[in-house]
Scaffold this motif. Structure first.
Motif, PDB file in Angstrom:
ATOM      1  N   UNK A 203       0.827  -1.210   0.000  1.00 38.39           N
ATOM      2  CA  UNK A 203       0.000   0.000   0.000  1.00 38.39           C
ATOM      3  C   UNK A 203       0.866   1.266   0.000  1.00 38.39           C
ATOM      4  N   UNK A 204       1.894   1.298   0.859  1.00 42.91           N
ATOM      5  CA  UNK A 204       2.726   2.514   0.988  1.00 42.91           C
ATOM      6  C   UNK A 204       3.474   2.808  -0.314  1.00 42.91           C
ATOM      7  N   UNK A 205       3.888   1.757  -1.025  1.00 36.59           N
ATOM      8  CA  UNK A 205       4.634   1.957  -2.276  1.00 36.59           C
ATOM      9  C   UNK A 205       3.719   2.570  -3.337  1.00 36.59           C
ATOM     10  N   UNK A 206       2.474   2.084  -3.395  1.00 37.80           N
ATOM     11  CA  UNK A 206       1.515   2.650  -4.360  1.00 37.80           C
ATOM     12  C   UNK A 206       1.246   4.110  -3.995  1.00 37.80           C
ATOM     13  N   UNK A 207       1.047   4.372  -2.708  1.00 38.16           N
ATOM     14  CA  UNK A 207       0.778   5.755  -2.267  1.00 38.16           C
ATOM     15  C   UNK A 207       1.919   6.689  -2.690  1.00 38.16           C
ATOM     16  N   UNK A 208       3.156   6.240  -2.508  1.00 38.03           N
ATOM     17  CA  UNK A 208       4.303   7.101  -2.824  1.00 38.03           C
ATOM     18  C   UNK A 208       4.288   7.503  -4.301  1.00 38.03           C
ATOM     19  N   UNK A 209       3.982   6.539  -5.176  1.00 32.23           N
ATOM     20  CA  UNK A 209       3.941   6.832  -6.618  1.00 32.23           C
ATOM     21  C   UNK A 209       2.830   7.839  -6.929  1.00 32.23           C
ATOM     22  N   UNK A 210       1.671   7.616  -6.311  1.00 29.64           N
ATOM     23  CA  UNK A 210       0.526   8.483  -6.601  1.00 29.64           C
ATOM     24  C   UNK A 210       0.761   9.907  -6.076  1.00 29.64           C
ATOM     25  N   UNK A 211       1.326   9.996  -4.885  1.00 30.23           N
ATOM     26  CA  UNK A 211       1.572  11.331  -4.317  1.00 30.23           C
ATOM     27  C   UNK A 211       2.546  12.122  -5.178  1.00 30.23           C
ATOM     28  N   UNK A 212       3.565  11.413  -5.641  1.00 30.82           N
ATOM     29  CA  UNK A 212       4.562  12.083  -6.484  1.00 30.82           C
ATOM     30  C   UNK A 212       3.926  12.588  -7.791  1.00 30.82           C
ATOM     31  N   UNK A 213       3.046  11.748  -8.357  1.00 31.64           N
ATOM     32  CA  UNK A 213       2.397  12.127  -9.621  1.00 31.64           C
ATOM     33  C   UNK A 213       1.471  13.330  -9.415  1.00 31.64           C
ATOM     34  N   UNK A 214       0.748  13.353  -8.304  1.00 25.46           N
ATOM     35  CA  UNK A 214      -0.161  14.481  -8.038  1.00 25.46           C
ATOM     36  C   UNK A 214       0.663  15.759  -7.846  1.00 25.46           C
ATOM     37  N   UNK A 215       1.759  15.606  -7.111  1.00 21.67           N
ATOM     38  CA  UNK A 215       2.640  16.750  -6.878  1.00 21.67           C
ATOM     39  C   UNK A 215       3.173  17.298  -8.205  1.00 21.67           C
TER      40      UNK A 215
END
Ligand code: ADP
Ligand code: AMP
Length: 222
Positions: A203-215
């Motif tokens: 879960x945390x790895x997916x979150x990291x990718x998504x947060x970076x993309x939104x940023x």
């Protein structure tokens, strides 16, 4: 400037899990069509009664009522800065309606993460999913267990297993995804906003990718 993110992917891919975390981290509102229908169900509204007949069979609720419900939600003031959409759109008609609605507000769909996982992973995840009665937080009995069995870590409410997470309905929901929702992959790819993400990661790895993309999307527009 607003940011609208559409989480795409089959049932069980992890959209709701990620949407809740992303909302907390970005301040954007989490808008889940499934959660909205379940609220109507529990309040026994006319829309809830109509929706139930489709949800119980794993079919999609008709476009017209779904679009109307989402339009009302997105027009509330808290969505002015944008939203994380989870479970909507699910058809091309819904995607066109969303595009038109956002255009009225001089906004657009900025990013569409497509979270993927193989069929056996989806079935295993949905079979062990426990959902929080109050706010729809999700857990998994093996992969993401609550600290106290049967209780939500975040708001303490009761956890339950959704009726449509029974195996017959799960099969149908996944089939409906491939027939009616998967065409949106090309729809958003053509618009240059699709980002494929491997949903089998923690879960945390997916979150990291998504947060970076939104940023990245937000920075690019400043
Ligand atoms: P969706 O909203 O796409 O239907 P959910 O976010 O409800 O999917 O996740 C389905 C189930 O899988 C839940 O029980 C959740 O706890 C679990 N889950 C979500 N993401 C992961 C992950 N990356 N690894 C393992 N289990 C996950
Ligand atoms: P979800 O919580 O996203 O898994 O959705 C649960 C059920 O709600 C689906 O199986 C559909 O019956 C209904 N539903 C949710 N979102 C939509 C949508 N955008 N269009 C039609 N039906 C939907």
């Amino acid at each position: 400037m607003s940011t609208y993110v559409v989480l795409l992917g089959p049932p069980g891919a992890g959209k709701g899990t990620q949407a809740k975390i992303l909302a907390r981290e970005t301040g954007l509102v989490h808008v889940s069509s499934g959660d909205l229908f379940r609220e109507h169900l529990s309040q026994q509204t006319e829309l809830g009664k109509l929706a139930r007949s489709y949800m119980d069979r794993g079919e999609l609720v008709p476009d017209e009522v779904t679009i109307q419900m989402i339009r009302e939600r997105l027009e509330r003031p808290d969505c002015q800065a944008g939203a994380i959409l989870d479970g909507f759109p699910r058809t091309t008609v819904q995607a066109d309606a969303l595009e038109a609605l956002l255009q009225e507000h001089h906004a657009r769909v900025d990013l569409v993460p497509l979270i993927t996982a193989p069929l056996e992973v989806l079935v295993d995840r949905l079979g062990g999913r426990w959902t929080c009665r109050a706010q729809g937080h999700v857990y998994h009995e093996k992969y993401n267990p609550p600290r106290q069995p049967g209780r939500c870590d975040i708001d303490g409410s009761e956890l339950y297993q959704r009726d449509d997470d029974r195996s017959e309905t799960v099969q149908r929901r996944i089939q409906v995804y491939f027939e009616q929702t998967a065409p949106l992959i090309d729809y958003y790819r053509q618009r240059g906003v699709l980002l494929e993400v491997d949903g089998t990661q923690p879960i945390e790895a997916v979150t990291a990718i998504l947060l970076q993309a939104i940023q990245a999307v937000r920075t690019a527009r400043v």
